[in-house]
Design a protein around this motif. Structure first.
Motif, PDB file in Angstrom:
ATOM      1  N   PHE A 113       0.851  -1.195   0.000  1.00  0.00           N
ATOM      2  CA  PHE A 113       0.000   0.000   0.000  1.00  0.00           C
ATOM      3  C   PHE A 113       0.877   1.231   0.000  1.00  0.00           C
ATOM      4  CE2 PHE A 113      -2.275   3.421   2.233  1.00  0.00           C
ATOM      5  CZ  PHE A 113      -3.438   3.480   1.466  1.00  0.00           C
ATOM      6  N   PHE A 114       0.585   2.184  -0.894  1.00  0.00           N
ATOM      7  CA  PHE A 114       1.247   3.482  -0.893  1.00  0.00           C
ATOM      8  C   PHE A 114       0.292   4.502  -1.463  1.00  0.00           C
ATOM      9  CE2 PHE A 114       2.910   0.414  -3.873  1.00  0.00           C
ATOM     10  CZ  PHE A 114       2.609   0.945  -5.130  1.00  0.00           C
ATOM     11  N   SER A 115       0.278   5.681  -0.828  1.00  0.00           N
ATOM     12  CA  SER A 115      -0.734   6.673  -1.156  1.00  0.00           C
ATOM     13  C   SER A 115      -0.198   8.064  -0.862  1.00  0.00           C
ATOM     14  CB  SER A 115      -2.003   6.416  -0.339  1.00  0.00           C
ATOM     15  OG  SER A 115      -2.994   7.384  -0.596  1.00  0.00           O
ATOM     16  N   ARG A 116      -0.732   9.056  -1.589  1.00  0.00           N
ATOM     17  CA  ARG A 116      -0.353  10.450  -1.355  1.00  0.00           C
ATOM     18  C   ARG A 116      -1.608  11.305  -1.268  1.00  0.00           C
ATOM     19  NH1 ARG A 116       5.281  12.578  -3.453  1.00  0.00           N
ATOM     20  NH2 ARG A 116       6.545  10.733  -3.033  1.00  0.00           N
ATOM     21  N   VAL A 117      -1.541  12.330  -0.422  1.00  0.00           N
ATOM     22  CA  VAL A 117      -2.679  13.218  -0.218  1.00  0.00           C
ATOM     23  C   VAL A 117      -2.259  14.635  -0.585  1.00  0.00           C
ATOM     24  CG1 VAL A 117      -4.450  13.993   1.392  1.00  0.00           C
ATOM     25  CG2 VAL A 117      -3.423  11.729   1.673  1.00  0.00           C
ATOM     26  N   GLY A 118      -3.122  15.348  -1.283  1.00  0.00           N
ATOM     27  CA  GLY A 118      -2.791  16.670  -1.787  1.00  0.00           C
ATOM     28  C   GLY A 118      -3.220  17.822  -0.910  1.00  0.00           C
ATOM     29  N   TYR A 119      -2.994  19.011  -1.424  1.00  0.00           N
ATOM     30  CA  TYR A 119      -3.423  20.288  -0.842  1.00  0.00           C
ATOM     31  C   TYR A 119      -2.596  20.705   0.363  1.00  0.00           C
ATOM     32  CZ  TYR A 119      -7.136  19.466  -4.124  1.00  0.00           C
ATOM     33  OH  TYR A 119      -7.811  19.204  -5.288  1.00  0.00           O
ATOM     34  N   GLY A 120      -1.277  20.548   0.240  1.00  0.00           N
ATOM     35  CA  GLY A 120      -0.381  21.095   1.245  1.00  0.00           C
ATOM     36  C   GLY A 120      -0.716  20.631   2.646  1.00  0.00           C
ATOM     37  N   GLY A 121      -0.764  21.599   3.578  1.00  0.00           N
ATOM     38  CA  GLY A 121      -1.017  21.256   4.971  1.00  0.00           C
ATOM     39  C   GLY A 121      -2.339  20.580   5.223  1.00  0.00           C
ATOM     40  N   GLY A 122      -3.293  20.725   4.305  1.00  0.00           N
ATOM     41  CA  GLY A 122      -4.571  20.046   4.460  1.00  0.00           C
ATOM     42  C   GLY A 122      -4.454  18.538   4.438  1.00  0.00           C
ATOM     43  N   ALA A 123      -3.311  18.029   3.986  1.00  0.00           N
ATOM     44  CA  ALA A 123      -3.121  16.582   3.864  1.00  0.00           C
ATOM     45  C   ALA A 123      -2.773  15.906   5.183  1.00  0.00           C
ATOM     46  CB  ALA A 123      -2.009  16.291   2.849  1.00  0.00           C
ATOM     47  N   GLY A 124      -2.310  16.674   6.172  1.00  0.00           N
ATOM     48  CA  GLY A 124      -1.715  16.076   7.364  1.00  0.00           C
ATOM     49  C   GLY A 124      -2.508  14.943   7.980  1.00  0.00           C
ATOM     50  N   CYS A 125      -3.697  15.241   8.462  1.00  0.00           N
ATOM     51  CA  CYS A 125      -4.520  14.208   9.093  1.00  0.00           C
ATOM     52  C   CYS A 125      -5.051  13.224   8.061  1.00  0.00           C
ATOM     53  CB  CYS A 125      -5.670  14.849   9.860  1.00  0.00           C
ATOM     54  SG  CYS A 125      -5.131  15.912  11.233  1.00  0.00           S
ATOM     55  N   GLY A 126      -5.138  13.663   6.805  1.00  0.00           N
ATOM     56  CA  GLY A 126      -5.573  12.769   5.738  1.00  0.00           C
ATOM     57  C   GLY A 126      -4.620  11.609   5.525  1.00  0.00           C
ATOM     58  N   THR A 127      -3.324  11.825   5.761  1.00  0.00           N
ATOM     59  CA  THR A 127      -2.384  10.709   5.627  1.00  0.00           C
ATOM     60  C   THR A 127      -2.692   9.627   6.655  1.00  0.00           C
ATOM     61  OG1 THR A 127      -0.688  11.650   7.120  1.00  0.00           O
ATOM     62  CG2 THR A 127      -0.576  12.261   4.791  1.00  0.00           C
ATOM     63  N   VAL A 128      -3.063  10.049   7.852  1.00  0.00           N
ATOM     64  CA  VAL A 128      -3.400   9.073   8.904  1.00  0.00           C
ATOM     65  C   VAL A 128      -4.704   8.367   8.567  1.00  0.00           C
ATOM     66  CG1 VAL A 128      -3.914   8.785  11.363  1.00  0.00           C
ATOM     67  CG2 VAL A 128      -2.133  10.401  10.625  1.00  0.00           C
ATOM     68  N   GLN A 129      -5.665   9.098   7.991  1.00  0.00           N
ATOM     69  CA  GLN A 129      -6.905   8.461   7.570  1.00  0.00           C
ATOM     70  C   GLN A 129      -6.626   7.374   6.532  1.00  0.00           C
ATOM     71  OE1 GLN A 129      -9.428  10.330   4.696  1.00  0.00           O
ATOM     72  NE2 GLN A 129     -11.297   9.945   5.888  1.00  0.00           N
ATOM     73  N   GLN A 130      -5.776   7.675   5.552  1.00  0.00           N
ATOM     74  CA  GLN A 130      -5.421   6.688   4.533  1.00  0.00           C
ATOM     75  C   GLN A 130      -4.777   5.462   5.170  1.00  0.00           C
ATOM     76  OE1 GLN A 130      -5.336   7.107   0.692  1.00  0.00           O
ATOM     77  NE2 GLN A 130      -7.101   8.254   1.424  1.00  0.00           N
ATOM     78  N   ALA A 131      -3.845   5.708   6.094  1.00  0.00           N
ATOM     79  CA  ALA A 131      -3.159   4.603   6.756  1.00  0.00           C
ATOM     80  C   ALA A 131      -4.123   3.763   7.579  1.00  0.00           C
ATOM     81  CB  ALA A 131      -2.045   5.149   7.640  1.00  0.00           C
ATOM     82  N   ALA A 132      -5.026   4.430   8.295  1.00  0.00           N
ATOM     83  CA  ALA A 132      -5.990   3.711   9.127  1.00  0.00           C
ATOM     84  C   ALA A 132      -6.914   2.856   8.272  1.00  0.00           C
ATOM     85  CB  ALA A 132      -6.804   4.699   9.963  1.00  0.00           C
ATOM     86  N   MET A 133      -7.353   3.379   7.131  1.00  0.00           N
ATOM     87  CA  MET A 133      -8.204   2.594   6.245  1.00  0.00           C
ATOM     88  C   MET A 133      -7.460   1.389   5.700  1.00  0.00           C
ATOM     89  SD  MET A 133     -10.657   5.295   4.194  1.00  0.00           S
ATOM     90  CE  MET A 133      -9.336   6.228   3.441  1.00  0.00           C
ATOM     91  N   ALA A 134      -6.175   1.569   5.376  1.00  0.00           N
ATOM     92  CA  ALA A 134      -5.383   0.446   4.869  1.00  0.00           C
ATOM     93  C   ALA A 134      -5.257  -0.648   5.917  1.00  0.00           C
ATOM     94  CB  ALA A 134      -4.006   0.943   4.438  1.00  0.00           C
ATOM     95  N   VAL A 135      -4.998  -0.246   7.158  1.00  0.00           N
ATOM     96  CA  VAL A 135      -4.858  -1.232   8.237  1.00  0.00           C
ATOM     97  C   VAL A 135      -6.196  -1.911   8.529  1.00  0.00           C
ATOM     98  CG1 VAL A 135      -4.427  -1.444  10.718  1.00  0.00           C
ATOM     99  CG2 VAL A 135      -2.839  -0.148   9.273  1.00  0.00           C
ATOM    100  N   ALA A 136      -7.260  -1.118   8.581  1.00  0.00           N
ATOM    101  CA  ALA A 136      -8.571  -1.667   8.922  1.00  0.00           C
ATOM    102  C   ALA A 136      -9.093  -2.634   7.866  1.00  0.00           C
ATOM    103  CB  ALA A 136      -9.568  -0.534   9.139  1.00  0.00           C
ATOM    104  N   THR A 137      -8.730  -2.413   6.616  1.00  0.00           N
ATOM    105  CA  THR A 137      -9.222  -3.270   5.527  1.00  0.00           C
ATOM    106  C   THR A 137      -8.271  -4.402   5.184  1.00  0.00           C
ATOM    107  OG1 THR A 137      -8.245  -1.793   3.868  1.00  0.00           O
ATOM    108  CG2 THR A 137     -10.546  -1.395   4.489  1.00  0.00           C
ATOM    109  N   GLY A 138      -7.104  -4.418   5.816  1.00  0.00           N
ATOM    110  CA  GLY A 138      -6.141  -5.470   5.532  1.00  0.00           C
ATOM    111  C   GLY A 138      -5.250  -5.205   4.340  1.00  0.00           C
ATOM    112  N   ALA A 139      -5.316  -4.004   3.781  1.00  0.00           N
ATOM    113  CA  ALA A 139      -4.444  -3.673   2.653  1.00  0.00           C
ATOM    114  C   ALA A 139      -2.979  -3.612   3.080  1.00  0.00           C
ATOM    115  CB  ALA A 139      -4.863  -2.346   2.034  1.00  0.00           C
ATOM    116  N   ALA A 140      -2.743  -3.320   4.343  1.00  0.00           N
ATOM    117  CA  ALA A 140      -1.391  -3.302   4.903  1.00  0.00           C
ATOM    118  C   ALA A 140      -1.498  -3.506   6.403  1.00  0.00           C
ATOM    119  CB  ALA A 140      -0.685  -1.991   4.582  1.00  0.00           C
ATOM    120  N   GLU A 141      -0.384  -3.881   7.014  1.00  0.00           N
ATOM    121  CA  GLU A 141      -0.375  -4.147   8.454  1.00  0.00           C
ATOM    122  C   GLU A 141       0.360  -3.072   9.246  1.00  0.00           C
ATOM    123  OE1 GLU A 141       1.061  -8.043   9.291  1.00  0.00           O
ATOM    124  OE2 GLU A 141      -0.527  -9.049   8.147  1.00  0.00           O
ATOM    125  N   VAL A 142       1.430  -2.544   8.683  1.00  0.00           N
ATOM    126  CA  VAL A 142       2.210  -1.500   9.344  1.00  0.00           C
ATOM    127  C   VAL A 142       2.430  -0.385   8.326  1.00  0.00           C
ATOM    128  CG1 VAL A 142       4.377  -0.876  10.477  1.00  0.00           C
ATOM    129  CG2 VAL A 142       3.367  -3.144  10.860  1.00  0.00           C
TER     130      VAL A 142
END
Length: 393
Positions: free
Chosen positions: A77-106
């Motif tokens: 799993f690898f992902s990028r979030v746009g819009y400068g500083g607006g991405a900050g918490c969005g990166t954690v959301q992406q990571a949490a969704m990946a972990v919760a769905t089994g797309a990645a573990e760490v």
């Protein structure tokens, strides 16, 4: 997966950063790798455990380069979030969704840049290479008239907010004073040992009226990383996890990139209100249950409408909420206890997420009592994101 189903499924188990400086003397890739390795060590994990990476579209350190240079193996799993500083918490959301769905573990989220010694975002559009993208086309309606920099863009919103609600420069200054007070006792902060007074703020030079120098965040070289795993896996790791109770993104109607001047009302931040509604729905909490906050403070005026959009005070009353001391350690909503981007470092808000983890762990240098629930916001004036982190019980 609905947002409600995501709540509590993933946690932040590790945090790590470089030093925060004005001239790092090393590449942005090296800064990213140092921060990632520090976060993994904090989590009690190794690069070989990582199978996911998330960063900002603005980051120059690509996932494959970070993986190769830190000794990671295969990535699922690898992902990028746009819009400068607006991405900050969005990166954690992406990571949490990946972990919760089994797309990645760490999954490791990271952001690294030489924002002082390298490309300085505060200079805005002036001098940047021309391109034919949609963003440049949008800015072409403003740059020919001298509306070039982030400070100038925010000044327009600030002036309207002042007009509608009677706010003053001193009201903005109180935000800066709180941030610098907290930074002054934080050894990691650039402004460690250097608090300011309201008089200092009021005597600082104009940048773009009504913004003064001390209304504007600093420019920083550095890196910050976070490690996200499942709640189950975190039980075997060394630190109490910060449970991700809510994670949301939001882009409002007629959204622009820091220049949403064509809405009927430009004294609010509707995209942050959208994020807040999602966070409260996901977590089952409301503003009264939030014990502390990390509010994105690249410019002081935009802290005030955040408080209002998130329900901590009525619209137009944030100036009174702040003047009554509610952002201070003994107040209703201790905020930016690390010093924020005004006082600690400007890392596009990622260092603020790390401080929220420390608050939940109980290890902040400015630790308030009872911080079971901490709300974090990302960049304002842009498509944005937010988090609610909770203590594991």
């Amino acid at each position: 997966m609905s947002g409600t189903a995501l709540a509590g499924r993933a946690v932040i188990a590790g945090i790590g950063a470089t030093e925060f400086s004005k001239d790092s003397g090393r590449s942005e890739l090296r800064l990213a790798c140092e921060a990632v390795l520090a976060a993994l060590a904090d989590a009690g994990l190794t690069p070989a455990d990582v199978d996911g990476l998330v960063t900002f579209t603005a980051d120059t350190s690509g996932e494959v380069h970070v993986a190769r240079n830190t000794g990671m193996g295969e990535l699922t799993f690898f992902s990028r979030v746009g819009y400068g500083g607006g991405a900050g918490c969005g990166t954690v959301q992406q990571a949490a969704m990946a972990v919760a769905t089994g797309a990645a573990e760490v999954v490791v989220c990271y952001r690294a840049f030489n924002e002082r010694s390298g490309e300085r975002y505060g200079l805005g559009q002036a001098g940047r290479a021309m391109d034919t993208g949609a963003d440049r086309a949008a800015y072409s309606w403003m740059t020919p008239y001298g509306l070039n920099t982030p400070a100038q863009w925010v000044a327009m919103f600030a002036r309207r907010y002042m007009h509608e609600y009677g706010a003053t420069g001193e009201d903005f200054g109180r935000v800066a004073v709180v941030a610098r007070t907290h930074a002054a006792v934080n050894p990691a902060a650039w402004f460690h040992g250097r608090p300011i007074t309201l008089a200092d703020h009021q005597s600082s030079r104009w940048i773009a009226e009504p913004l003064r120098l001390l209304d504007c965040c600093q420019e920083t070289d550095g890196g910050q990383a976070l490690v996200i795993v499942s709640a189950e896996r975190a039980r075997d790791l060394p630190h109490p996890p910060a449970v991700i109770l809510g994670a949301a993104q939001g882009s409002g109607e007629d959204q622009h990139m820091m220049t949403s001047y064509y809405r009927e009302r430009i004294s609010g931040i509707p995209e942050m209100g959208l994020v807040g509604r999602q966070l409260y729905a996901q977590s089952g909490l409301g503003p009264d249950a939030i014990d502390a906050a990390i509010l994105y403070d690249h410019f002081t005026p935009l802290v005030l409408p955040q408080l209002e959009e998130l329900g901590f005070c009525p619209v137009g009353e944030a100036k009174d909420f702040i003047a009554d001391g509610h952002l201070e350690l003994g107040g209703r909503l201790p905020s930016n206890t690390h010093g924020g981007q005004l006082g600690e470092a400007y890392l596009h808000g990622m260092n603020g997420i790390a401080e929220a983890v420390r608050l939940v762990r109980g290890t902040s240098v400015n630790q308030p009592e009872n911080t079971d629930h901490v709300l974090v916001t990302a960049g304002t004036g842009v498509p944005t994101s937010g988090l609610i982190l909770g203590a594991a019980r």
